[in-house]
Design an enzyme around this catalytic site. Structure first.
Site, PDB file in Angstrom:
ATOM      1  N   LYS A  53      20.065  33.710  18.393  1.00 46.82           N
ATOM      2  CA  LYS A  53      20.081  34.787  19.391  1.00 46.82           C
ATOM      3  C   LYS A  53      20.607  34.239  20.709  1.00 46.82           C
ATOM      4  CE  LYS A  53      15.962  37.347  17.807  1.00 46.82           C
ATOM      5  NZ  LYS A  53      16.569  38.627  17.440  1.00 46.82           N
TER       6      LYS A  53
ATOM      7  N   ARG B 168      12.000  40.673   7.515  1.00 49.06           N
ATOM      8  CA  ARG B 168      11.918  41.371   6.226  1.00 49.06           C
ATOM      9  C   ARG B 168      11.723  40.404   5.068  1.00 49.06           C
ATOM     10  NH1 ARG B 168      17.651  44.065   7.291  1.00 49.06           N
ATOM     11  NH2 ARG B 168      16.773  43.860   9.384  1.00 49.06           N
TER      12      ARG B 168
HETATM   13  N1  BES Z   1      12.451  40.218  15.834  1.00 51.25           N
HETATM   14  C1  BES Z   1      13.710  40.852  15.724  1.00 51.25           C
HETATM   15  C2  BES Z   1      13.667  42.343  16.094  1.00 51.25           C
HETATM   16  C3  BES Z   1      13.369  42.678  17.530  1.00 51.25           C
HETATM   17  C4  BES Z   1      14.402  42.989  18.396  1.00 51.25           C
HETATM   18  C5  BES Z   1      12.075  42.769  17.975  1.00 51.25           C
HETATM   19  C6  BES Z   1      14.112  43.339  19.699  1.00 51.25           C
HETATM   20  C7  BES Z   1      11.779  43.111  19.282  1.00 51.25           C
HETATM   21  C8  BES Z   1      12.808  43.402  20.145  1.00 51.25           C
HETATM   22  C9  BES Z   1      14.223  40.745  14.299  1.00 51.25           C
HETATM   23  O1  BES Z   1      13.839  39.613  13.598  1.00 51.25           O
HETATM   24  C10 BES Z   1      15.707  40.715  14.361  1.00 51.25           C
HETATM   25  O2  BES Z   1      16.239  39.774  14.882  1.00 51.25           O
HETATM   26  N2  BES Z   1      16.363  41.738  13.814  1.00 51.25           N
HETATM   27  C11 BES Z   1      17.767  41.810  13.794  1.00 51.25           C
HETATM   28  C12 BES Z   1      18.184  42.286  12.432  1.00 51.25           C
HETATM   29  C13 BES Z   1      19.672  42.218  12.183  1.00 51.25           C
HETATM   30  C14 BES Z   1      20.109  40.774  12.181  1.00 51.25           C
HETATM   31  C15 BES Z   1      19.971  42.864  10.867  1.00 51.25           C
HETATM   32  C16 BES Z   1      18.206  42.805  14.865  1.00 51.25           C
HETATM   33  O3  BES Z   1      17.556  43.830  15.029  1.00 51.25           O
HETATM   34  O4  BES Z   1      19.194  42.527  15.535  1.00 51.25           O
HETATM   35 MN    MN Z   2      15.159  37.960  13.926  1.00 53.92          MN
END
Ligand code: BES
Ligand code: MN
Ligand code: ZN
Length: 503
Positions: A280, A354
């Protein structure tokens, strides 16, 4: 802080602060306002006039009584328009009272209730005390003492009409205290820094909780998880120097009677989400210490269950891990088969939640529950769809989802249904594995839901994506900046309502 009721003659009320809630445009309709105005020879109405106080939501006016009344100060709190007011907004009134108590350093506070039908008294009382407890919360354990703003509030008296006496009212107070404590427990966990609240620390918290509340508690380390074939979970964990822990807590109702129902709650427990190799950017990583807010909510509910004395059996499952970047981290292109025996191609290591949930859900299915509920900060997409204050609800069918949404609305949490369109399933189909762990950009909350659905078989299931409301960017009313404890109130309300419907 101790909460009590006051049924006596209002003129005998003694307190440092007496709060009176009023609807917009109806300030002078309030019996309490009329009474106190008379006792102060019209001073209250003059202040109201001068301050142009009309009772808009959040508006307040504070007046010192200079020893002329047994209450030291009078606080009027606007509730906004009567037809826009929901009983759960009483929490915001509670927050306004706490705000004032913080500024004035008072100890004994008395509160009149919003002028609603007496049939609402029980729920109004609950929400008022909840609002006070939630607004009183501060995460200040890392602040130097001079920066802490101690709240001196010791006593809260709820001023009631004399005809509302006895048991139901007491029940409302104890329910509020249970919910308030549980929400604050979840907030603390979400606020703790990720270097402190590691997976093994979370396991310690869970076992301490289990000891105090007499819950059954099983903690699995990496070897035991391997034996259980939870390889999706372990794949996420393998990039971290912190060992993963799988937590399994069980609440057994007291008594010999066989529990009517069995629920499984699964909470996402990623104690820090760096994104892994799909790293990230910094701005998106801020707040990822709270990627275990689902786990925190589930543990908080377990904290509440024994006190609520529910008659159903409830299991809490948390696959606790970090999602880190390192030489041993799982890679894009890896194909991993977990507990359910389905292979997954990893196309994005940031879609880790997931994977951890898939193994936890598969473990949960084996417990043969009547229902399984997962709660997770799962997708940024749900925040895009519903904004930062609302959670998305998906599930195995419309009626199960609707029942859950109704509990959310009663609990005063913002919840909204999202679909699981069958046609989107092609987004998570892989040429080399049974599934892949991420789809395209559009419909991201639903494809995440569809991924989970593949692991719950035919158990009635709710998926609660709290990525938006789990963490607050800034203070608002009874929700201070940071972990919010979102979902706790809804889950408790849901379990209580399901419990009383047992056959
Ligand atoms: N923990 C994040 C989701 C999240 C985003 C929680 C913002 C709280 C605030 C999750 O693990 C994630 O990174 N999801 C990705 C999924 C994508 C790579 C398919 C996302 O939402 O970008
Ligand atoms: Mn994530
Ligand atoms: Zn995550």
């Amino acid at each position: 802080m101790k909460s009590t009721f006051f049924w006596d003659d209002p003129d005998k009320l003694e307190a440092d602060l007496f709060a009176i809630p009023v609807f917009e445009g109806k300030v002078s309709d309030s019996k309490d306002v009329q009474r106190i105005d008379k006792q102060l020879d019209g001073l209250l109405s003059r202040v109201v006039e001068q301050e142009e106080f009309v009772g808009k939501a959040g508006e307040t006016v504070l007046l010192h009584t200079h020893g002329r009344l047994p209450v030291g100060r009078v606080l009027l709190v606007g509730l906004g328009k009567r037809d826009e007011f929901d009983v759960s907004d009483t929490r915001r009134y509670g927050a306004a009272v706490v705000d004032c108590a913080r500024r004035t350093h008072v100890k004994r506070v008395a509160t009149a209730l919003p002028p609603l039908d007496s049939s609402a008294t029980e729920r109004v009382s609950q929400f008022l005390v909840e609002g006070v407890l939630l607004a009183a919360y501060r995460y200040d354990r890392h602040l130097s003492p001079e920066r802490r703003q101690p709240l001196r509030l010791e006593q809260l008296q709820l001023v009631l009409a004399a005809d509302f006496r006895g048991n139901p009212a007491q029940l409302a107070l104890s329910r509020a205290e249970i919910v308030g404590e549980a929400v604050c427990f979840a907030r603390d966990l979400a606020n703790d820094p990720p270097g402190e609240l590691t997976p093994s620390k979370l396991a310690e918290v869970a076992s301490a909780l289990a000891r105090d509340e007499r819950l059954e508690c099983k903690v699995l380390g990496p070897k035991e998880c391997e034996r259980q074939k939870m390889r999706l979970f372990l794949a996420v964990a393998q990039g971290s120097v912190e060992e993963p822990r799988f937590l399994h807590l069980t609440y057994h109702p007291r008594g010999k009677e066989k529990p009517a129902q069995r629920f499984v709650l699964v909470g996402k427990g990623v104690t820090f989400d760096s994104g892994g190799l799909s790293l990230k950017p910094t701005a998106s990583m801020v707040g990822m210490k709270a990627d275990m807010a689902g786990a925190a909510a589930v543990l908080a509910v377990m904290n509440a269950l024994p006190k609520l004395g529910l008659r159903c059996e409830v299991h809490a499952l948390v696959a606790a891990t970090e999602n880190m970047i390192s030489g041993s981290a799982y890679k894009i292109g890896d194909i991993v088969t977990g507990l359910a025996g389905k292979s997954v191609e990893v196309v994005n290591t940031d879609a880790e939640g997931r994977l951890t949930l898939a193994d936890a859900l598969a473990y949960g299915v084996r417990l043969k529950p009547d229902e399984i509920i997962d709660i997770a900060t799962l997708t940024g997409a749900v925040v895009v769809a519903l904004g930062p204050h609302m959670a998305g609800v998906m599930g195995s069918d419309v009626s199960v989802v609707e029942r859950f949404l109704a509990a959310g609305r009663r609990a005063g949490e913002e919840v909204w249904p999202l679909p699981l369109p069958r046609r989107l399933h092609e987004q998570i189909e892989s040429p080399v594995a049974d599934l892949k762990n991420a789809g395209e950009r559009w419909g991201g909350a639903s494809t995440a839901g569809l991924f989970l659905k593949a692991f719950v078989e035919d158990v009635p299931w709710i998926h609660f994506d709290i990525a938006g409301p789990a963490f607050a960017e800034k203070d608002w009313s009874f929700i201070p900046q940071g972990g919010t404890g979102f979902g706790v109130a809804t889950l408790i309300e849901y379990l209580v309502s399901r419990d009383s419907l047992r056959s």
